[in-house]
Design an enzyme around this catalytic site. Structure first.
Site, PDB file in Angstrom:
ATOM      1  N   ALA A  91     123.134  67.711  24.676  1.00 28.46           N
ATOM      2  CA  ALA A  91     123.828  66.951  25.722  1.00 28.46           C
ATOM      3  C   ALA A  91     125.105  66.305  25.203  1.00 28.46           C
ATOM      4  O   ALA A  91     126.124  66.263  25.910  1.00 28.46           O
ATOM      5  CB  ALA A  91     122.893  65.887  26.287  1.00 28.46           C
ATOM      6  N   ILE A 104     105.817  71.675  53.167  1.00 29.84           N
ATOM      7  CA  ILE A 104     104.611  71.389  52.382  1.00 29.84           C
ATOM      8  C   ILE A 104     105.009  70.740  51.065  1.00 29.84           C
ATOM      9  O   ILE A 104     105.821  71.290  50.323  1.00 29.84           O
ATOM     10  CB  ILE A 104     103.808  72.672  52.097  1.00 29.84           C
ATOM     11  CG1 ILE A 104     103.403  73.345  53.407  1.00 29.84           C
ATOM     12  CG2 ILE A 104     102.571  72.363  51.272  1.00 29.84           C
ATOM     13  CD1 ILE A 104     102.773  74.703  53.220  1.00 29.84           C
ATOM     14  N   ASN A 127     115.034  60.831  25.764  1.00 29.34           N
ATOM     15  CA  ASN A 127     114.137  59.751  26.187  1.00 29.34           C
ATOM     16  C   ASN A 127     113.799  58.762  25.079  1.00 29.34           C
ATOM     17  O   ASN A 127     112.709  58.194  25.062  1.00 29.34           O
ATOM     18  CB  ASN A 127     112.833  60.356  26.722  1.00 29.34           C
ATOM     19  CG  ASN A 127     113.066  61.330  27.847  1.00 29.34           C
ATOM     20  OD1 ASN A 127     113.949  61.131  28.674  1.00 29.34           O
ATOM     21  ND2 ASN A 127     112.284  62.398  27.876  1.00 29.34           N
ATOM     22  N   ASP A 174     113.624  76.380  29.378  1.00 29.17           N
ATOM     23  CA  ASP A 174     112.565  75.384  29.260  1.00 29.17           C
ATOM     24  C   ASP A 174     111.290  76.041  28.732  1.00 29.17           C
ATOM     25  O   ASP A 174     111.341  77.068  28.050  1.00 29.17           O
ATOM     26  CB  ASP A 174     112.330  74.732  30.628  1.00 29.17           C
ATOM     27  CG  ASP A 174     111.943  73.261  30.524  1.00 29.17           C
ATOM     28  OD1 ASP A 174     110.835  73.000  30.047  1.00 29.17           O
ATOM     29  OD2 ASP A 174     112.746  72.400  30.926  1.00 29.17           O
ATOM     30  N   HIS A 176     106.061  71.529  32.101  1.00 33.53           N
ATOM     31  CA  HIS A 176     107.379  70.889  32.048  1.00 33.53           C
ATOM     32  C   HIS A 176     108.428  71.727  32.769  1.00 33.53           C
ATOM     33  O   HIS A 176     109.150  71.248  33.659  1.00 33.53           O
ATOM     34  CB  HIS A 176     107.771  70.661  30.589  1.00 33.53           C
ATOM     35  CG  HIS A 176     109.019  69.862  30.393  1.00 33.53           C
ATOM     36  ND1 HIS A 176     110.279  70.429  30.411  1.00 33.53           N
ATOM     37  CD2 HIS A 176     109.216  68.536  30.178  1.00 33.53           C
ATOM     38  CE1 HIS A 176     111.195  69.486  30.206  1.00 33.53           C
ATOM     39  NE2 HIS A 176     110.577  68.327  30.064  1.00 33.53           N
ATOM     40  N   TYR A 232     127.164  67.363  23.228  1.00 36.70           N
ATOM     41  CA  TYR A 232     128.249  68.334  23.089  1.00 36.70           C
ATOM     42  C   TYR A 232     129.164  68.340  24.316  1.00 36.70           C
ATOM     43  O   TYR A 232     130.252  68.911  24.291  1.00 36.70           O
ATOM     44  CB  TYR A 232     127.678  69.732  22.863  1.00 36.70           C
ATOM     45  CG  TYR A 232     128.697  70.765  22.428  1.00 36.70           C
ATOM     46  CD1 TYR A 232     129.322  70.671  21.180  1.00 36.70           C
ATOM     47  CD2 TYR A 232     129.043  71.822  23.263  1.00 36.70           C
ATOM     48  CE1 TYR A 232     130.261  71.618  20.782  1.00 36.70           C
ATOM     49  CE2 TYR A 232     129.979  72.777  22.874  1.00 36.70           C
ATOM     50  CZ  TYR A 232     130.588  72.657  21.634  1.00 36.70           C
ATOM     51  OH  TYR A 232     131.523  73.591  21.230  1.00 36.70           O
ATOM     52  N   SER A 270     114.481  64.584  31.547  1.00 36.96           N
ATOM     53  CA  SER A 270     114.179  65.977  31.904  1.00 36.96           C
ATOM     54  C   SER A 270     114.077  66.155  33.403  1.00 36.96           C
ATOM     55  O   SER A 270     114.268  67.260  33.924  1.00 36.96           O
ATOM     56  CB  SER A 270     112.860  66.412  31.254  1.00 36.96           C
ATOM     57  OG  SER A 270     113.002  66.592  29.873  1.00 36.96           O
TER      58      SER A 270
END
Length: 693
Positions: A398, A310, A388, A258, A295, A400, A460
């Site tokens: 993806a 937390i 998206n 990423d 991201h 693939y 994502s």
């Protein structure tokens, strides 16, 4: 009347009367248009309140009537199946009586038994195929065993037909000796077979021995973490104690390819490996790109943010994150496919068991595909976001996932919202439907740069939920391969949309409650040893003694019926519901699944079993008849209640059209007169002007 310059009394009076008449006419027109005498609360507030309540109840009663009608149809379908099974039992009884007679030889009894067994199997087919709205109504065949770990040196067969990952057989199949293992003759000394054990709906068969409570894990941090409740992560956590393994990704490395990761984030550092920066060619994977920074940090938190009470936690909060940065610090946020390929290769070399790629584009990359091939060959699970752009097919890489070279070890991931709707932005499963699953991806709270938290949306965010789920399953079932883990996710996903994999949802929304059901492993010895011993190239029968559901369930709730609660009224009390019980009529439930008539003694036993089965069937049909009559009376009562309620509402709110039209006509005349008089009133000012000339 005196003439005045400053005030025209006649005109004012005419205008006031005109306004009153016009308001009355407008009110009449509104009533006539609406067909109601109460258009607004000012007309009759009490009638409007009572009428609105009656109207709401009528609408609800209409739906209750639909419920009763649908339930009656369901009962009739079940009754029809039972009638056919009754006819079959009659024929089986005749065959049993015939076979029990002494004048027959064993050869003739064998022929009779062939028909008898075929009819017994037909009972199971009818009971299993009798459905309403996708639900099996009267079929139950005992525990269901689903292949989770495939045989490495042979094949499992049901009635001579090979089974693959995700295929199932039943308790009845085991009882009747229909399940076999056949060795491939490769000379391997051992093999293994792994199955999960569930009920026929894919849920737990009973109480899992040693499992904890899921609610123990559902603290505020869990609830804050977007999507964990939807995918039932807490259920998987609770089962780890029963299996003697881990269920939060302990020991599993997940590579995040990423924009990098905030390496100083307090909720990530404990689970963060050093990683690297492929794009900039250095060892610093910090998430510092101005365009897309944050991201990768968000993605990493969804997978493995620590459970410290937390903020938020990751799905696999004990897994380790390997950050692999593929977005250059000084770039505009673009990604080079060659860098992605290099990142995949690096992740495999570093021992990652799962790779998450929340990235993609419109075109395939040969370099990426080759790297994925090598990764899955090494047993790595590859997860990629579908994209998206609301397209009909996933983006690359993806897409693939459906390539044969991906070997069933790669998944594309679509995004859903908190109401289990497909997110409007999510690319659909399309051509990759068999290799696509879905997970929540709208307003997901996770870690963000600057040691903060943030809500983000996208596939994502859905992709790391699936990657984290894969890590949970890898730690829960360490004996499964990467391919077996992906099959576990797809075959236990909640089916959405059309039955089976479809071009919108793919396989459905992942469900860790189903995926974490208890498993049994059979060790197969070739020549000697093992739970099952076969010769090299030989075969063996898989029996109840080998696959014992009680070894993983402390108690088994074997259903003998399906219970439905039909809502036939509008309140919340128990009296507003009618219970409908549909007794199961498989040969297993009727006590016939082990009967046969191949000898006189067996035929005599079968006669007794058939008598008992017929008693059960008659009792079940009697119950259906009672339920059907009650539903019919309920539907008739609902219809009468609706009719009377409509009459009451009409008396309160409906307009007497004839009377209102008379009023409207008179008010229209008054308006016309008012206009005329207003004009006449204004003529007085003209008279004054004539005097001044």
């Amino acid at each position: 009347m005196a003439l005045s310059v400053t005030f025209n009394a006649a005109s004012q009076i005419a205008n006031r009367q005109l306004a009153t008449s016009d308001a009355a006419l407008t009110s009449s027109i509104a009533r006539l248009s609406a067909g109601s005498r109460v258009v607004s609360a000012k007309d009759d507030a009490a009638a409007m309140a009572v009428g609105s309540r009656i109207n709401a109840k009528v609408q609800a009663l209409r739906q209750a009537g639909v419920n009763a009608g649908q339930a009656a149809s369901m009962v009739q379908i079940a009754d029809g199946a039972m009638a056919k099974v009754g006819t079959i039992i009659d024929r089986m009884k005749s065959l049993a009586v015939q076979s029990s007679s002494g004048q027959l030889s064993s050869a003739e009894r064998a022929m009779i038994n062939t028909e008898y067994v075929a009819l017994r199997d037909e009972i199971d087919r009818i009971s299993g195929a009798t459905e309403f709205n996708g639900q099996t109504l009267v079929g139950y065949t005992g525990a269901v065993y689903t292949l989770r770990g495939d045989a490495q040196h042979g094949v499992v067969k049901l009635n001579g037909v090979a089974l693959g990952l995700g295929d199932s057989f039943t308790q009845t199949d085991l009882d009747l000796g229909r399940v076999t293992y056949e060795n491939d003759g490769s000379g391997a000394a051992t093999d293994r077979l792994i199955v999960s054990v569930s009920d026929q709906d894919g849920n737990a068969l009973g109480t899992i021995a040693g499992a904890g409570s899921a609610t123990t894990f559902e603290d505020a941090e869990y609830r804050n973490s977007g999507g964990l409740g939807i995918i039932n992560a807490s259920t998987a956590y609770a089962r780890a104690a029963a299996y003697g393994t881990n269920a939060a990704g302990n020991g599993i490395t997940v590579a995040v390819i990423d924009s990098g990761v905030d390496t100083t984030h307090s909720q990530l550092t404990a689970n963060l490996l050093s990683g690297t920066d492929i794009a900039d060619g250095d060892a610093n994977p910090d998430d510092d790109n101005a365009a897309v920074g944050g991201h990768g940090t968000h993605v990493a938190g969804i997978i493995a943010a620590v459970n410290d009470g937390i903020g938020t936690q990751g799905v696999a909060f004990q897994a380790q994150i390997l950050p692999v940065k593929v977005v250059a610090t000084a770039s505009g946020g673009g990604i080079d496919p060659n860098d992605v390929a290099a990142a995949i290769t690096y992740a495999v070399a570093q021992g990652a068991k799962i790779i998450n790629m929340s990235l993609g584009g419109l075109f395939p990359s040969a370099a990426e595909n080759a790297a994925i091939d090598a990764a899955v060959a090494a047993g790595v699970v590859v997860i990629a976001a579908s994209g998206n752009s609301a397209l009909s097919d996933p983006a690359w890489p993806a897409q693939y996932a459906i390539d044969p070279n991906a070997d069933g070890s790669m998944l594309a991931v679509g995004a859903t919202d908190y109401l289990d709707h497909m997110a409007s932005f999510s690319n659909r499963a399309g051509v990759a439907k068999v290799a696509t699953v879905d997970a929540p991806g709208v307003d997901i709270l996770s870690t963000y740069v600057g040691n903060t938290l943030a809500y983000l949306s996208g596939t994502s965010m859905a992709s790391p939920l699936v990657a984290g789920a894969a890590a949970v399953l890898e730690s829960l079932f360490p004996n499964l391969s990467g391919k077996e883990i992906t099959n576990l996710l797809t075959s236990t996903a909640r089916d959405m949309g059309q039955v089976g994999a479809d071009s919108t949802w793919g396989q459905g929304i992942i469900d860790l409650a189903r995926a974490s059901l208890p498993q049994i492993q059979i060790d197969i010895g070739v020549g000697s040893g093992g739970d099952l011993t076969v010769s090299n190239g030989g075969s063996g029968l898989v029996t109840n003694a080998i696959l014992d559901a009680t070894s993983v369930y402390s108690s088994i709730a074997a259903p003998t019926s399906r219970d439905y609660s039909i809502k036939v009224a509008t309140d919340t009390g128990s009296s507003d519901r009618i219970g409908v019980d549909l007794d199961a009529i498989s040969s297993y439930n009727l006590g016939l699944h082990l009967t046969k008539v191949d000898s006189a003694a067996n035929a005599e036993s079968a006669i007794s079993a058939l008598d008992t089965a017929m008693d059960r069937l008659v009792k079940a049909r009697a119950g259906l008849g009672a339920s059907l009559n009650r539903l019919d009376f309920a539907a008739a009562n609902i219809a009468t209640t609706v009719e009377n309620s409509e009459a009451a509402r009409s008396a309160l709110l409906d307009l007497d059209m004839a009377s209102e039209m008379i009023l409207a006509t008179s008010r229209q005349v008054l308006v016309q007169v008012g206009v005329s008089m207003s004009v006449q009133g204004n003529m007085h000012q003209r008279d004054l002007l004539h005097l001044l000339q």
